[in-house]
Design a protein around this motif. Structure first.
Motif, PDB file in Angstrom:
ATOM      1  N   ASP A 245       0.844  -1.196   0.000  1.00  0.00           N
ATOM      2  CA  ASP A 245       0.000   0.000   0.000  1.00  0.00           C
ATOM      3  C   ASP A 245       0.880   1.247   0.000  1.00  0.00           C
ATOM      4  N   GLU A 246       1.045   1.867  -1.154  1.00  0.00           N
ATOM      5  CA  GLU A 246       1.913   3.029  -1.275  1.00  0.00           C
ATOM      6  C   GLU A 246       1.352   4.247  -0.545  1.00  0.00           C
ATOM      7  N   ASP A 247       0.040   4.312  -0.386  1.00  0.00           N
ATOM      8  CA  ASP A 247      -0.565   5.467   0.287  1.00  0.00           C
ATOM      9  C   ASP A 247      -0.495   5.362   1.807  1.00  0.00           C
ATOM     10  N   GLY A 248      -0.122   4.204   2.304  1.00  0.00           N
ATOM     11  CA  GLY A 248      -0.017   4.034   3.750  1.00  0.00           C
ATOM     12  C   GLY A 248      -1.342   3.955   4.463  1.00  0.00           C
ATOM     13  N   ALA A 249      -2.435   3.643   3.729  1.00  0.00           N
ATOM     14  CA  ALA A 249      -3.760   3.570   4.361  1.00  0.00           C
ATOM     15  C   ALA A 249      -3.876   2.358   5.270  1.00  0.00           C
ATOM     16  N   VAL A 250      -3.208   1.252   4.904  1.00  0.00           N
ATOM     17  CA  VAL A 250      -3.245   0.048   5.735  1.00  0.00           C
ATOM     18  C   VAL A 250      -2.104   0.143   6.745  1.00  0.00           C
ATOM     19  N   THR A 251      -2.403   0.659   7.903  1.00  0.00           N
ATOM     20  CA  THR A 251      -1.405   0.875   8.943  1.00  0.00           C
ATOM     21  C   THR A 251      -1.304  -0.335   9.866  1.00  0.00           C
ATOM     22  N   ASP A 252      -0.261  -0.347  10.694  1.00  0.00           N
ATOM     23  CA  ASP A 252      -0.138  -1.396  11.703  1.00  0.00           C
ATOM     24  C   ASP A 252      -1.344  -1.407  12.629  1.00  0.00           C
ATOM     25  N   ARG A 253      -1.879  -0.207  12.919  1.00  0.00           N
ATOM     26  CA  ARG A 253      -3.050  -0.123  13.789  1.00  0.00           C
ATOM     27  C   ARG A 253      -4.245  -0.805  13.145  1.00  0.00           C
ATOM     28  N   GLU A 254      -4.418  -0.621  11.828  1.00  0.00           N
ATOM     29  CA  GLU A 254      -5.542  -1.255  11.166  1.00  0.00           C
ATOM     30  C   GLU A 254      -5.379  -2.765  11.126  1.00  0.00           C
ATOM     31  N   VAL A 255      -4.170  -3.233  10.860  1.00  0.00           N
ATOM     32  CA  VAL A 255      -3.926  -4.679  10.889  1.00  0.00           C
ATOM     33  C   VAL A 255      -4.346  -5.248  12.235  1.00  0.00           C
ATOM     34  N   HIS A 256      -3.937  -4.590  13.296  1.00  0.00           N
ATOM     35  CA  HIS A 256      -4.286  -5.031  14.646  1.00  0.00           C
ATOM     36  C   HIS A 256      -5.801  -4.993  14.860  1.00  0.00           C
ATOM     37  N   ASP A 257      -6.442  -3.883  14.495  1.00  0.00           N
ATOM     38  CA  ASP A 257      -7.877  -3.740  14.732  1.00  0.00           C
ATOM     39  C   ASP A 257      -8.697  -4.774  13.966  1.00  0.00           C
ATOM     40  N   GLN A 258      -8.292  -5.057  12.723  1.00  0.00           N
ATOM     41  CA  GLN A 258      -9.043  -6.060  11.953  1.00  0.00           C
ATOM     42  C   GLN A 258      -8.921  -7.440  12.589  1.00  0.00           C
ATOM     43  N   LEU A 259      -7.739  -7.786  13.063  1.00  0.00           N
ATOM     44  CA  LEU A 259      -7.555  -9.099  13.688  1.00  0.00           C
ATOM     45  C   LEU A 259      -8.361  -9.216  14.981  1.00  0.00           C
ATOM     46  N   ILE A 260      -8.323  -8.183  15.804  1.00  0.00           N
ATOM     47  CA  ILE A 260      -9.106  -8.187  17.048  1.00  0.00           C
ATOM     48  C   ILE A 260     -10.599  -8.275  16.737  1.00  0.00           C
ATOM     49  N   THR A 261     -11.047  -7.520  15.738  1.00  0.00           N
ATOM     50  CA  THR A 261     -12.463  -7.515  15.368  1.00  0.00           C
ATOM     51  C   THR A 261     -12.924  -8.905  14.947  1.00  0.00           C
ATOM     52  N   LEU A 262     -12.177  -9.549  14.066  1.00  0.00           N
ATOM     53  CA  LEU A 262     -12.583 -10.865  13.569  1.00  0.00           C
ATOM     54  C   LEU A 262     -12.480 -11.926  14.661  1.00  0.00           C
ATOM     55  N   LEU A 263     -11.519 -11.776  15.552  1.00  0.00           N
ATOM     56  CA  LEU A 263     -11.400 -12.726  16.657  1.00  0.00           C
ATOM     57  C   LEU A 263     -12.606 -12.619  17.586  1.00  0.00           C
ATOM     58  N   LEU A 264     -13.026 -11.399  17.874  1.00  0.00           N
ATOM     59  CA  LEU A 264     -14.137 -11.203  18.802  1.00  0.00           C
ATOM     60  C   LEU A 264     -15.487 -11.543  18.173  1.00  0.00           C
ATOM     61  N   THR A 265     -15.668 -11.212  16.905  1.00  0.00           N
ATOM     62  CA  THR A 265     -16.975 -11.428  16.281  1.00  0.00           C
ATOM     63  C   THR A 265     -17.108 -12.803  15.635  1.00  0.00           C
TER      64      THR A 265
END
Length: 482
Positions: A245-265
């Motif tokens: 992602d050259e624009d930097g939209a997919v940040t480390d924070r987003e990677v973390h949040d998506q994993l936590i979200t899918l784990l919980l839901t």
């Protein structure tokens, strides 16, 4: 002149629910008897006003109104106390993010939940359920709720992290998820943060479990970033997206949040659906017998269910669908209007809270005759399951429909088949405890007794051979037709 006629606009009824207490509104009824209170609302209108303390909200009681709201996600965006709490826990992942950020996040995760990818995970799903139930013994009393949480936690952990988590960490994830879900409902209905800063055991346990879940996810990400081999899992997909992602939209924070979200839901809801299914089957012997007849045909010789069996597990899928209708794990959701709008002819200012309840919609007799009865045959081919369109919404609808609905259905069907092919689960003597809704709905401490089915199948086959030679062949044809 075309000769066509315009369909008349439906006339909606809009009322206020009776029985509101001063200052507290309908909050007491919603807390004490939430399901009964929700089921009472359609008698008062298609769109019903309720008071939640000093605030007022609207409940969409007609499936067409709920459907209109769900299809207009830009106007009826996710919001309210529930989503405020979820965002503090999950971050800004695909479940909780505002509408304007949802489309990009969904595109990022969608490849992991395509039908071809889900089919490739089918054997894993059956394997985990078979492994958990293989440890049971005849006559043993098992905590079915905990066992199904073990199954779904292991499946989701492997989908997200492959083999990055060891057995002890898998078990810790399951325990932490149970603590978090228990504490989350109270934090949703009591909007006073100071109460949860008091260092009592429940609050300390919740904070500790939240912290451990985040730490486990961070450790898995760090291990993979530190030179761990690439794995074809969701963590690998997210890290690859971030790297490209050259624009930097997919940040480390987003990677973390998506994993936590899918784990919980992705863990508790499917586990509760499975626990509810076994609870309901034990209460409805005819539905249980029909399920077992299909499994004895499709999974002959003790085969473990996998992708190749799914097309023939029609009745098993019907059991899961009817469970989602009768006892939907996601039972109540909120939306908040982002602009002035209109619903059922009523003007709703920007910032209005609108609720929809799959439980309410699924238990309205105008949509589902005899809604309290557990009737999987509603969903067999050739049956008219619902009298109204859009009445079944266990995964919502529109652009915010659950990303993993196909994954969850496949997992539930295969896990149910794997366990029910080997065991019949029966209730203990005495009244079975009824589950009380929290953030999700379903039995959280369901204890049942294991009865092995191998001997029952042998006895049934012997009786069939001696007395009713054609009954087993007829049953097999019925399964094939389904």
């Amino acid at each position: 002149m075309s000769g066509s006629t315009k369909e008349p606009e439906q006339r909606w009824t809009v009322e206020c629910a009776p029985g509101a207490f001063p200052f507290l509104g309908h909050g007491i009824a919603l807390f004490r008897r939430p399901l009964a209170f929700l089921n009472s609302l359609p008698a008062h209108g298609d769109l019903v006003e309720v008071r939640l303390g000093p605030q007022r909200a609207w409940v969409a009681c007609h499936p067409e109104l709920a459907h209109r709201m769900l299809l207009d996600a830009s106007t009826f965006d996710k919001g309210g106390t529930l989503y405020d709490r979820l965002r503090s826990l999950m971050g800004d992942g695909v479940v909780t993010c505002p509408h304007e950020r949802h489309r990009r996040q969904r595109r990022l995760l969608q490849p992991a939940f395509r039908p071809s990818r889900v089919a490739g995970l089918a054997d894993l799903m059956g394997e985990e359920a078979a492994a958990v139930s293989a440890r049971w013994r005849a006559g043993q009393e098992v905590d079915v709720s905990a066992a199904m949480m073990t199954v779904t936690a292991r499946v989701m952990s492997r989908v997200l992290f492959s083999d990055s988590l060891d057995a002890a960490t898998h078990a810790e994830v399951r325990r932490c998820l149970a603590d978090v879900v228990r504490g989350l409902f109270l934090r949703t209905i009591v909007p006073v943060d100071a109460v949860f800063r008091i260092p009592i055991p429940a609050n300390l346990r919740y904070r500790r479990s939240v912290g451990r879940l985040h730490a486990i996810v961070d450790a898995a990400v760090t291990e993979r970033r530190g030179g761990g081999a690439h794995r074809d899992d969701l963590l690998g997909t997210l890290l690859a997206a971030a790297a490209s992602d050259e624009d930097g939209a997919v940040t480390d924070r987003e990677v973390h949040d998506q994993l936590i979200t899918l784990l919980l839901t992705g863990v508790e809801t499917t586990a509760l659906c499975l626990a509810s299914a076994f609870d309901l089957l034990a209460r409805h012997p005819e539905a249980e017998r029909a399920l077992h007849a299909e499994l004895d045909t499709v999974l002959a010789d003790g085969r473990r269910p996998g992708a190749e069996h799914l097309p023939r597990l029609g009745h098993t899928r019907a059991v899961v669908t009817e469970t989602l209708r009768h006892s939907p794990p996601g039972w109540l959701f909120t939306r908040v209007t982002t602009r002035d709008t209109e619903l059922a002819g009523r003007r709703l200012p920007r910032g209005t809270t609108v609720l929809f309840s799959p439980y309410l919609l699924h238990h309205d007799p105008e949509s589902f005759p005899e809604p309290e009865r557990f009737l999987p045959e509603r969903w067999l081919p050739g049956r008219a399951a619902a009298r109204r369109e859009h009445a079944l919404v266990p995964f919502a609808a529109g652009s915010r429909k659950c990303l993993g609905d196909g994954f969850a259905m496949t997992e539930a069907v295969l896990a149910l088949a794997a366990v029910a092919a080997r065991w019949r689960l029966t209730h203990r003597p005495g009244p079975a405890p009824r589950s009380r809704p929290a953030v999700t709905l379903g039995p959280r401490a369901l204890r049942m007794t294991c009865v092995p089915r191998t001997q029952r199948r042998a006895d049934a086959a012997h009786r069939t051979t001696l007395r009713v030679p054609d009954s087993r062949r007829a049953g097999g044809n019925g399964v094939d037709d389904a």
